[in-house]
Design an enzyme around this catalytic site. Structure first.
Site, PDB file in Angstrom:
ATOM      1  N   CYS A 121      13.479  17.890  -7.239  1.00  0.00           N
ATOM      2  CA  CYS A 121      12.050  18.193  -7.141  1.00  0.00           C
ATOM      3  C   CYS A 121      11.647  18.415  -5.681  1.00  0.00           C
ATOM      4  CB  CYS A 121      11.241  17.026  -7.682  1.00  0.00           C
ATOM      5  SG  CYS A 121      11.691  16.575  -9.347  1.00  0.00           S
ATOM      6  N   GLU A 131      41.908  16.551  -9.574  1.00  0.00           N
ATOM      7  CA  GLU A 131      40.610  17.037  -9.107  1.00  0.00           C
ATOM      8  C   GLU A 131      40.672  17.398  -7.618  1.00  0.00           C
ATOM      9  OE1 GLU A 131      38.007  18.145 -10.253  1.00  0.00           O
ATOM     10  OE2 GLU A 131      36.539  17.981  -8.638  1.00  0.00           O
ATOM     11  N   ARG A 145      16.231  24.475  -4.025  1.00  0.00           N
ATOM     12  CA  ARG A 145      16.656  23.148  -4.515  1.00  0.00           C
ATOM     13  C   ARG A 145      16.796  23.119  -6.035  1.00  0.00           C
ATOM     14  NH1 ARG A 145      14.553  18.949  -0.751  1.00  0.00           N
ATOM     15  NH2 ARG A 145      14.105  17.639  -2.537  1.00  0.00           N
ATOM     16  N   LYS A 149      39.870  21.001  -6.020  1.00  0.00           N
ATOM     17  CA  LYS A 149      38.856  21.197  -4.967  1.00  0.00           C
ATOM     18  C   LYS A 149      39.453  21.963  -3.802  1.00  0.00           C
ATOM     19  CE  LYS A 149      36.166  20.387  -6.454  1.00  0.00           C
ATOM     20  NZ  LYS A 149      35.234  20.194  -7.522  1.00  0.00           N
ATOM     21  N   TRP A 173      12.312  19.294 -11.175  1.00  0.00           N
ATOM     22  CA  TRP A 173      13.638  19.448 -11.757  1.00  0.00           C
ATOM     23  C   TRP A 173      13.787  18.262 -12.692  1.00  0.00           C
ATOM     24  CZ3 TRP A 173      18.735  17.496 -11.857  1.00  0.00           C
ATOM     25  CH2 TRP A 173      19.700  18.441 -12.201  1.00  0.00           C
ATOM     26  N   GLU A 198      40.069  25.656  -4.740  1.00  0.00           N
ATOM     27  CA  GLU A 198      38.802  26.403  -4.878  1.00  0.00           C
ATOM     28  C   GLU A 198      38.225  26.830  -3.538  1.00  0.00           C
ATOM     29  OE1 GLU A 198      35.537  25.101  -7.973  1.00  0.00           O
ATOM     30  OE2 GLU A 198      36.565  23.351  -7.168  1.00  0.00           O
ATOM     31  N   ASN A 204       8.509  12.692  -6.384  1.00  0.00           N
ATOM     32  CA  ASN A 204       9.963  12.891  -6.502  1.00  0.00           C
ATOM     33  C   ASN A 204      10.602  11.517  -6.642  1.00  0.00           C
ATOM     34  OD1 ASN A 204       9.515  15.532  -5.905  1.00  0.00           O
ATOM     35  ND2 ASN A 204      10.486  15.502  -3.887  1.00  0.00           N
ATOM     36  N   GLY A 205      11.648  11.418  -7.455  1.00  0.00           N
ATOM     37  CA  GLY A 205      12.349  10.139  -7.584  1.00  0.00           C
ATOM     38  C   GLY A 205      12.333   9.659  -9.025  1.00  0.00           C
ATOM     39  N   LYS A 220      28.995  29.229 -10.554  1.00  0.00           N
ATOM     40  CA  LYS A 220      28.568  27.839 -10.742  1.00  0.00           C
ATOM     41  C   LYS A 220      28.486  27.474 -12.222  1.00  0.00           C
ATOM     42  CE  LYS A 220      27.199  23.922  -9.143  1.00  0.00           C
ATOM     43  NZ  LYS A 220      28.270  23.112  -8.570  1.00  0.00           N
ATOM     44  N   HIS A 260      61.095  15.212 -12.032  1.00  0.00           N
ATOM     45  CA  HIS A 260      61.418  16.010 -13.219  1.00  0.00           C
ATOM     46  C   HIS A 260      61.219  17.507 -12.956  1.00  0.00           C
ATOM     47  CE1 HIS A 260      61.934  12.357 -15.439  1.00  0.00           C
ATOM     48  NE2 HIS A 260      60.756  11.935 -15.043  1.00  0.00           N
TER      49      HIS A 260
HETATM   50  C1  F6R Z   1      35.023  22.947 -10.048  1.00  0.00           C
HETATM   51  C2  F6R Z   1      34.000  23.262 -10.991  1.00  0.00           C
HETATM   52  C3  F6R Z   1      34.386  23.763 -12.331  1.00  0.00           C
HETATM   53  C4  F6R Z   1      33.474  23.148 -13.403  1.00  0.00           C
HETATM   54  C5  F6R Z   1      33.752  23.802 -14.777  1.00  0.00           C
HETATM   55  C6  F6R Z   1      32.924  23.171 -15.869  1.00  0.00           C
HETATM   56  O1  F6R Z   1      34.501  22.531  -8.811  1.00  0.00           O
HETATM   57  O2  F6R Z   1      32.835  23.146 -10.696  1.00  0.00           O
HETATM   58  O3  F6R Z   1      35.718  23.511 -12.618  1.00  0.00           O
HETATM   59  O4  F6R Z   1      33.713  21.790 -13.457  1.00  0.00           O
HETATM   60  O5  F6R Z   1      33.454  25.168 -14.706  1.00  0.00           O
HETATM   61  O6  F6R Z   1      31.574  23.283 -15.576  1.00  0.00           O
HETATM   62  P1  F6R Z   1      30.502  22.364 -16.280  1.00  0.00           P
HETATM   63  O7  F6R Z   1      30.719  20.995 -15.810  1.00  0.00           O
HETATM   64  O8  F6R Z   1      29.183  22.943 -15.850  1.00  0.00           O
HETATM   65  O9  F6R Z   1      30.729  22.496 -17.756  1.00  0.00           O
END
Ligand code: F6R
Length: 598
Positions: free
Chosen positions: A2, A470, A27, A474, A72, A477, A98-99, A593, A493
């Site tokens: 927000c 993970e 935001r 990261k 938001w 990516e 906000n909060g 995203k 293995h």
């Molecule tokens: C990696 C990343 C993606 C998401 C995946 C699922 O940094 O962001 O691997 O985790 O596309 O996305 P959501 O969580 O939105 O279903």
């Protein structure tokens, strides 16, 4: 997250408010609204959707004092009625916030019994009704009295129809005042002010503010006036959106402690009182997700089995939707930060078709998944702008632990005391993350071990096996380095064949974990193939220092919760490696995203 904007001065307030809200758009928001003092009475307009929808609904306002808000949703779905501002029953006071107001349900019950009528499903609305009760002609004093009864976090701005004053209060949510000549501004984010002034006063936790066109006064929690020298902001508007950080990814990594805090704040009561998963008569759980969310699910499997002792299976959403359902569990938990991932949505529909109960863990209120499932647990990380999931992943880990605690307690695997103890440990995890962030320069320094590599391995065991999957995701990516995560026991293995002195290995070994000794043996195996090893372990672990070329230290932690600080350390590592390689960190090539296609 927000956004708040307030203005009192000589210009038409609505123009300043709409301009400020526009600058806060980055935001993320789902609705917006403004309220202003118009010829001695209050006017308010609020709408769900884009700012343009609000703009079209605005009449010609002339008022010179007002507040605005982009919402938001966290409590109450996105809608006109849940948008801010909120107006008191007598129509004289307006509030934006906000909060999260943690004790809003109790307060709302009390206020309703005293005759207050509520018009929304939000936690915020209690504020305006409390303010109305406390108001005796001094707006700031009334706000100070209001926040005294509030548990939770807030940045609040309030106006009264009688004057040019804006009262404000802050706890753990940012609030900044912009100073002008015969005009003053207030915002949750300095970005909203920069086209008018770069002279600002930062409001501190616990303080309240009285702002008029000619004067700004700050008061501490005891009600004593405090002096503060203004600061000059030298950032551009774009820099300011990133809060002074070079990239959104780094900013969002730094928002980790807050994401943990808010996710817990919003859920602790629901977990303790059994509002989440009111029925726990199931014998097994299945976790379904994609990408990073799938890695959170993997950590969730360890947590469910360790804390709740419930058999748990995992499936990628893209596989689940086409699987035969032979090992179906009666409860399917779908994890998706965006709530819009096509494969996860399809998996949710498939799970319901198979007669399973479904629960979604998502960060976006009102997202599609929330309409496809029986129940929702919201993470409250706030919107994430960097494409790579960072703070949202962290909040998903929290959600996994919370659900495991809920199920364990409901099934009697955890006693009441153990449940409280487990929740207490989770609360402490935000301090651990903060401590990792306090030493982030060590991580930046360690990133030189990796930045020229073409390939990189991440190894871990037990609950830190998914953490390393993970971490590898990261790194690939954001830095475009080929990175693979392995369960350390699997190296011999096959993958060992790939190791040499040009392939760094990042290895996590948490002292106290029952796989710690095995990890040390794996590290020795790797070092014997000349691979440079970057260890991740608990402070004071001299064994790791001896075996590894360099070590990133995290605070001492219970092994079960170690994915939380380890994740943050390795998110930061990926960030610094990508920065050294001049990559497009916030928008990696070929990625989006929200993945709304199959
Ligand atoms: C990696 C990343 C993606 C998401 C995946 C699922 O940094 O962001 O691997 O985790 O596309 O996305 P959501 O969580 O939105 O279903």
């Amino acid at each position: 997250m927000c956004g708040i904007i307030g203005y009192s001065g000589h210009r038409p307030a609505v123009e300043v408010l709409m301009d400020g809200l526009k600058r806060l758009e980055y935001r993320g928001y789902d609705s917006a609204g403004v309220a202003m003092v118009e010829n001695g009475h209050l006017e308010m307009v609020k709408r769900q959707g884009e700012l343009e929808v609000l703009r079209r609904a605005l009449p010609r306002f002339e008022g010179r004092t007002g507040v605005g808000h982009t919402r938001w949703a966290t409590c109450g779905r996105p809608s006109d009625r849940n948008a801010h501002p909120f107006i008191s029953c007598d129509g004289k006071l307006a509030v934006v916030h906000n909060g999260i107001i943690e004790n809003y349900a109790t307060l709302r019950g009390e206020l309703e019994s005293r005759g207050h009528r509520f018009t929304s499903d939000t936690d915020t609305e209690v504020l305006v009704h409390l303010l109305e009760e406390h108001y005796r002609g001094d707006l700031r004093q009334a706000l100070a009295d209001t926040v005294r009864g509030i548990e939770g976090t807030y940045a609040i701005a309030a106006i009264h129809e009688k004057g040019e004053e804006i009262a404000a209060a802050r706890k753990e949510n940012p609030l900044v005042i912009g100073l002008g000549v015969k005009e003053n501004f207030l915002a949750s984010d300095v970005t909203a002010l920069l086209s008018y002034t770069n002279k600002v006063l930062y409001v501190m936790d616990g303080e309240t503010v009285s702002l008029t066109p000619d004067k700004v006064s700050l008061f501490n929690a005891e009600g004593t006036m405090v002096g503060r020298e203004p600061s000059l902001v030298t950032w551009s508007a774009e820099d300011a959106q990133k809060g002074g950080f070079e990239h959104f990814m780094l900013k969002e990594i730094f928002e980790g402690p807050n994401a943990i805090h808010n996710t817990l704040l919003g859920s602790l009561d629901m977990i303790e009182n059994g509002e989440v998963l009111p029925r726990t008569d199931f014998q097994a759980v299945k976790l379904v997700a994609c990408g990073s969310s799938f890695h959170a699910a993997m950590v969730g499997k360890y947590a469910m089995e360790d804390i709740a002792r419930v058999p748990t299976t995992l499936e990628l959403a893209s596989e689940y939707r086409y699987s035969l359902g032979a090992r179906e569990a009666p409860l399917v938990i779908l994890i998706t930060q965006s709530g819009e991932t096509a494969d996860t949505l399809a998996a949710a529909r498939e799970a319901r078709r198979r007669g399973c109960r479904t629960l979604a863990v998502t960060n976006v209120v009102g997202s599609t998944i929330t309409r496809e499932v029986d129940e929702v647990l919201y993470t409250k990380a706030g919107p994430e702008i960097g494409v790579a999931a960072t703070k949202t992943f962290l909040s998903q880990l929290l959600a996994m632990y919370l659900l495991a605690i809920r199920i364990g307690y409901a099934k009697g695997t955890l006693s009441h005391d153990s449940m409280r103890g487990a929740l207490y440990s989770l609360r402490q995890s935000s301090n651990m993350v903060q401590s990792v962030l306090n030493h982030i320069h060590d991580i930046e320094e360690a990133s030189h071990m990796i930045d020229r590599a073409e390939h990189c391995f991440f190894i871990g065991r037990n609950i830190n096996y998914p953490t390393m999957l993970e971490a590898a995701l990261k790194l690939k990516e954001v830095s475009y380095i080929h990175a693979e995560g392995f369960a350390a026991g699997e190296l011999k293995h096959g993958p060992l064949a790939l190791l040499d002195d040009s392939t760094p290995v990042i290895a996590v070994a948490i002292k106290g974990d029952h796989t710690y000794e095995k990890m040390l043996a794996n590290i020795s195996e790797v070092a014997a193939r000349d691979s440079p090893v970057l260890g991740v372990g608990c402070e004071g672990d001299t064994e790791l220092t001896r075996l590894c070329e360099q070590v990133i230290y995290i605070p001492k932690v219970r092994p079960l919760l170690s994915p939380i600080p380890v994740t943050v350390a390795l998110q930061a590592l990926a960030y610094f490696v990508a920065k050294r390689r001049n990559c497009s960190i916030d928008k990696p090539k070929n990625l989006a995203k929200s993945v709304t296609v199959e």
